[in-house]
Design an enzyme around this catalytic site. Structure first.
Site, mmCIF file in Angstrom:
data_model
loop_
_atom_site.group_PDB
_atom_site.id
_atom_site.type_symbol
_atom_site.label_atom_id
_atom_site.label_comp_id
_atom_site.label_asym_id
_atom_site.label_seq_id
_atom_site.Cartn_x
_atom_site.Cartn_y
_atom_site.Cartn_z
ATOM 1 N N TRP A 25 0.806 -1.232 0.000
ATOM 2 C CA TRP A 25 0.000 0.000 0.000
ATOM 3 C C TRP A 25 0.835 1.276 0.000
ATOM 4 O O TRP A 25 0.452 2.244 0.655
ATOM 5 C CB TRP A 25 -0.935 0.049 1.221
ATOM 6 C CG TRP A 25 -1.687 -1.184 1.522
ATOM 7 C CD1 TRP A 25 -1.604 -1.934 2.655
ATOM 8 C CD2 TRP A 25 -2.670 -1.828 0.697
ATOM 9 N NE1 TRP A 25 -2.455 -2.991 2.584
ATOM 10 C CE2 TRP A 25 -3.131 -2.958 1.391
ATOM 11 C CE3 TRP A 25 -3.195 -1.560 -0.571
ATOM 12 C CZ2 TRP A 25 -4.087 -3.820 0.878
ATOM 13 C CZ3 TRP A 25 -4.151 -2.427 -1.083
ATOM 14 C CH2 TRP A 25 -4.579 -3.530 -0.359
ATOM 15 N N ASN A 33 -1.207 11.380 12.928
ATOM 16 C CA ASN A 33 -2.128 12.331 13.570
ATOM 17 C C ASN A 33 -2.278 13.596 12.736
ATOM 18 O O ASN A 33 -3.385 14.084 12.518
ATOM 19 C CB ASN A 33 -1.629 12.686 14.981
ATOM 20 C CG ASN A 33 -1.863 11.542 15.954
ATOM 21 O OD1 ASN A 33 -2.752 10.714 15.753
ATOM 22 N ND2 ASN A 33 -1.073 11.482 17.007
ATOM 23 N N GLU A 34 -1.141 14.122 12.254
ATOM 24 C CA GLU A 34 -1.189 15.325 11.413
ATOM 25 C C GLU A 34 -1.832 15.027 10.076
ATOM 26 O O GLU A 34 -2.636 15.796 9.561
ATOM 27 C CB GLU A 34 0.241 15.788 11.115
ATOM 28 C CG GLU A 34 0.864 16.600 12.186
ATOM 29 C CD GLU A 34 2.262 17.034 11.746
ATOM 30 O OE1 GLU A 34 3.139 16.970 12.603
ATOM 31 O OE2 GLU A 34 2.461 17.396 10.567
ATOM 32 N N ARG A 52 -4.036 13.070 9.252
ATOM 33 C CA ARG A 52 -5.500 12.927 9.258
ATOM 34 C C ARG A 52 -6.198 14.248 8.961
ATOM 35 O O ARG A 52 -7.279 14.259 8.359
ATOM 36 C CB ARG A 52 -5.955 12.346 10.602
ATOM 37 C CG ARG A 52 -5.639 10.875 10.662
ATOM 38 C CD ARG A 52 -5.836 10.254 12.009
ATOM 39 N NE ARG A 52 -5.385 8.864 11.934
ATOM 40 C CZ ARG A 52 -5.186 8.067 12.964
ATOM 41 N NH1 ARG A 52 -5.413 8.517 14.183
ATOM 42 N NH2 ARG A 52 -4.781 6.827 12.796
ATOM 43 N N ARG A 75 -30.129 21.101 -16.645
ATOM 44 C CA ARG A 75 -31.134 20.067 -16.854
ATOM 45 C C ARG A 75 -32.544 20.514 -16.454
ATOM 46 O O ARG A 75 -32.782 20.885 -15.302
ATOM 47 C CB ARG A 75 -30.753 18.824 -16.033
ATOM 48 C CG ARG A 75 -31.705 17.668 -16.165
ATOM 49 C CD ARG A 75 -31.747 17.131 -17.575
ATOM 50 N NE ARG A 75 -32.542 15.911 -17.675
ATOM 51 C CZ ARG A 75 -33.003 15.436 -18.822
ATOM 52 N NH1 ARG A 75 -32.749 16.062 -19.960
ATOM 53 N NH2 ARG A 75 -33.701 14.318 -18.824
ATOM 54 N N GLU A 124 -4.782 6.092 6.335
ATOM 55 C CA GLU A 124 -4.406 6.840 7.554
ATOM 56 C C GLU A 124 -5.313 6.457 8.729
ATOM 57 O O GLU A 124 -5.608 7.279 9.593
ATOM 58 C CB GLU A 124 -4.416 8.351 7.300
ATOM 59 C CG GLU A 124 -3.515 8.739 6.159
ATOM 60 C CD GLU A 124 -2.416 9.712 6.514
ATOM 61 O OE1 GLU A 124 -2.363 10.199 7.652
ATOM 62 O OE2 GLU A 124 -1.582 9.961 5.635
ATOM 63 N N SER A 135 -12.242 4.206 9.482
ATOM 64 C CA SER A 135 -13.230 4.939 10.304
ATOM 65 C C SER A 135 -13.369 4.298 11.680
ATOM 66 O O SER A 135 -13.497 5.007 12.687
ATOM 67 C CB SER A 135 -14.581 4.978 9.580
ATOM 68 O OG SER A 135 -14.459 5.821 8.460
HETATM 69 C C1 LIG Z 1 -4.860 3.380 -1.864
HETATM 70 C C2 LIG Z 1 -4.148 3.142 -0.575
HETATM 71 C C3 LIG Z 1 -3.007 3.869 -0.273
HETATM 72 C C4 LIG Z 1 -2.318 3.639 0.921
HETATM 73 N N1 LIG Z 1 -1.161 4.317 1.167
HETATM 74 C C5 LIG Z 1 -0.413 3.983 2.250
HETATM 75 C C6 LIG Z 1 0.897 4.523 2.448
HETATM 76 O O1 LIG Z 1 1.382 5.318 1.646
HETATM 77 N N2 LIG Z 1 1.612 4.141 3.518
HETATM 78 C C7 LIG Z 1 1.120 3.246 4.418
HETATM 79 O O2 LIG Z 1 1.808 2.940 5.407
HETATM 80 N N3 LIG Z 1 -0.109 2.717 4.260
HETATM 81 C C8 LIG Z 1 -0.881 3.053 3.205
HETATM 82 N N4 LIG Z 1 -2.108 2.463 3.020
HETATM 83 C C9 LIG Z 1 -2.544 1.466 4.004
HETATM 84 C C10 LIG Z 1 -3.741 1.920 4.795
HETATM 85 O O3 LIG Z 1 -3.355 2.832 5.788
HETATM 86 C C11 LIG Z 1 -4.436 0.669 5.366
HETATM 87 O O4 LIG Z 1 -5.001 -0.040 4.283
HETATM 88 C C12 LIG Z 1 -5.480 1.051 6.381
HETATM 89 O O5 LIG Z 1 -4.909 1.593 7.547
HETATM 90 C C13 LIG Z 1 -6.348 -0.132 6.784
HETATM 91 O O6 LIG Z 1 -5.566 -1.239 7.160
HETATM 92 P P1 LIG Z 1 -5.851 -2.652 6.488
HETATM 93 O O7 LIG Z 1 -5.937 -2.478 5.018
HETATM 94 O O8 LIG Z 1 -4.842 -3.592 7.028
HETATM 95 O O9 LIG Z 1 -7.310 -3.018 7.012
HETATM 96 P P2 LIG Z 1 -7.662 -3.982 8.219
HETATM 97 O O10 LIG Z 1 -6.915 -3.572 9.445
HETATM 98 O O11 LIG Z 1 -7.543 -5.393 7.750
HETATM 99 O O12 LIG Z 1 -9.182 -3.616 8.434
HETATM 100 C C14 LIG Z 1 -10.279 -4.319 7.848
HETATM 101 C C15 LIG Z 1 -11.552 -3.917 8.592
HETATM 102 O O13 LIG Z 1 -11.452 -4.294 9.984
HETATM 103 C C16 LIG Z 1 -11.695 -3.184 10.813
HETATM 104 N N5 LIG Z 1 -10.827 -3.250 12.004
HETATM 105 C C17 LIG Z 1 -9.505 -3.588 12.074
HETATM 106 N N6 LIG Z 1 -9.069 -3.470 13.337
HETATM 107 C C18 LIG Z 1 -10.115 -3.039 14.069
HETATM 108 C C19 LIG Z 1 -10.307 -2.711 15.450
HETATM 109 N N7 LIG Z 1 -9.289 -2.792 16.320
HETATM 110 N N8 LIG Z 1 -11.529 -2.291 15.852
HETATM 111 C C20 LIG Z 1 -12.545 -2.207 14.980
HETATM 112 N N9 LIG Z 1 -12.440 -2.487 13.662
HETATM 113 C C21 LIG Z 1 -11.250 -2.890 13.223
HETATM 114 C C22 LIG Z 1 -11.314 -1.963 9.952
HETATM 115 O O14 LIG Z 1 -11.964 -0.795 10.406
HETATM 116 C C23 LIG Z 1 -11.786 -2.406 8.570
HETATM 117 O O15 LIG Z 1 -13.154 -2.122 8.455
HETATM 118 C C24 LIG Z 1 -2.811 2.687 1.842
HETATM 119 C C25 LIG Z 1 -3.982 1.969 1.542
HETATM 120 C C26 LIG Z 1 -4.631 2.177 0.352
HETATM 121 C C27 LIG Z 1 -5.863 1.350 0.032
#
Ligand SMILES: Cc1cc2nc3c(=O)[nH]c(=O)nc-3n(C[C@H](O)[C@H](O)[C@H](O)COP(=O)(O)OP(=O)(O)OC[C@H]3O[C@@H](n4cnc5c(N)ncnc54)[C@H](O)[C@@H]3O)c2cc1C
Length: 230
Positions: free
Chosen positions: A2, A86-87, A89, A115, A210, A213
């Protein structure tokens, strides 16, 4: 995985645990150049939205870097990463507020100028007017949250909860408004001729990167509980 803009980047800030026995306190930040031996971009993701920005899997295969590419202090990586998140966000909240406003303006321009149905602009039907007014109010509320979090950060105040609230709410508004904007434009919102459908697709990322939700809600609740526990 990612890693945003990895195709375009010349160097990367990599967080690695140089002493796992210390848990998160063993995490250190390093600068790794794209030209480093063993570094490669493994795969460019095909995405729903924000397709103008590259997102890739990157590979580290026995990469060695000189000592002077350690960034900051050893063991402080977690602190740096959380500070950046934090920033950051506030930035995502601003991105989502701008997206929501862009989607709203694009649709408002169409329904109030282009329209017509039943001899009047479709935006003049009260059912449409109320939706447009509600959505615009929500966009302004999201913007107020962004400005408030920014103001607190600039003033050196604690802004972590405000940044999480701004990101959570702005991404919800962006998803809602960009979706409604498509409906307001009818078939013209659904086709790729305009930007409405692109904005809808782009809005989804706001609830994911980042911190999802759910993670924003957890942060907000944790900080609230700290303040309200007797
Ligand atoms: C287009 C894109 C660009 C990105 N760019 C970067 C980047 O440049 N650098 C970087 O480091 N990362 C990057 N990311 C990663 C991104 O920050 C993560 O995808 C994101 O934080 C979610 O983590 P995950 O994909 O592992 O989801 P998961 O942690 O697997 O989450 C899946 C679901 O479970 C829920 N969940 C997980 N844990 C909990 C909890 N404790 N309580 C309640 N619900 C929970 C989540 O809310 C979500 O609905 C990028 C992602 C995308 C898609």
């Amino acid at each position: 995985m990612w890693i945003t803009n990895s195709v375009e980047a010349d160097f990367f800030i990599v967080f690695a645990n140089s002493d796992p026995s210390k848990g998160y306190k063993g995490i250190t930040a390093f600068v790794v150049e794209k030209s480093a031996k063993g570094f490669s971009i493994a795969k460019k993701e095909k995405k729903l939205g924000i397709r103008a920005s590259s997102t890739c899997v990157i590979n580290f295969d026995d990469v060695e870097i000189p000592k002077d590419q350690l960034l900051g202090e050893e063991g402080q990586g977690y602190k740096y990463a959380i500070g950046l998140l934090n920033e950051g966000r506030i930035g995502i909240a601003a991105q989502m507020t701008g997206l929501a406003l862009g989607a709203w303006e694009n649709a408002a321009g169409y329904v109030w100028n282009d329209r017509k149905q039943f001899n009047q602009y479709v935006g003049e039907f009260q059912g449409m007017q109320h939706q447009l007014a509600q959505a615009y109010t929500e966009i302004c509320a999201a913007r107020a949250l962004v400005y408030n979090a920014s103001r607190k950060k600039e003033a050196g105040l604690d802004f972590v909860r405000d940044a999480a609230m701004a990101k959570l709410y702005a991404s919800q508004v962006a998803g809602r408004v960009s979706g409604q904007a498509i409906e307001w434009m009818g078939g013209m919102g659904f086709v790729r001729e305009g930007i409405a459908e692109k904005m809808f697709r782009d809005s989804k990322i706001g609830a994911i990167y980042e911190g999802t939700s759910n993670i924003q809600l957890t942060t907000i609740a944790k900080l609230l509980q700290k303040d309200y526990t007797r």
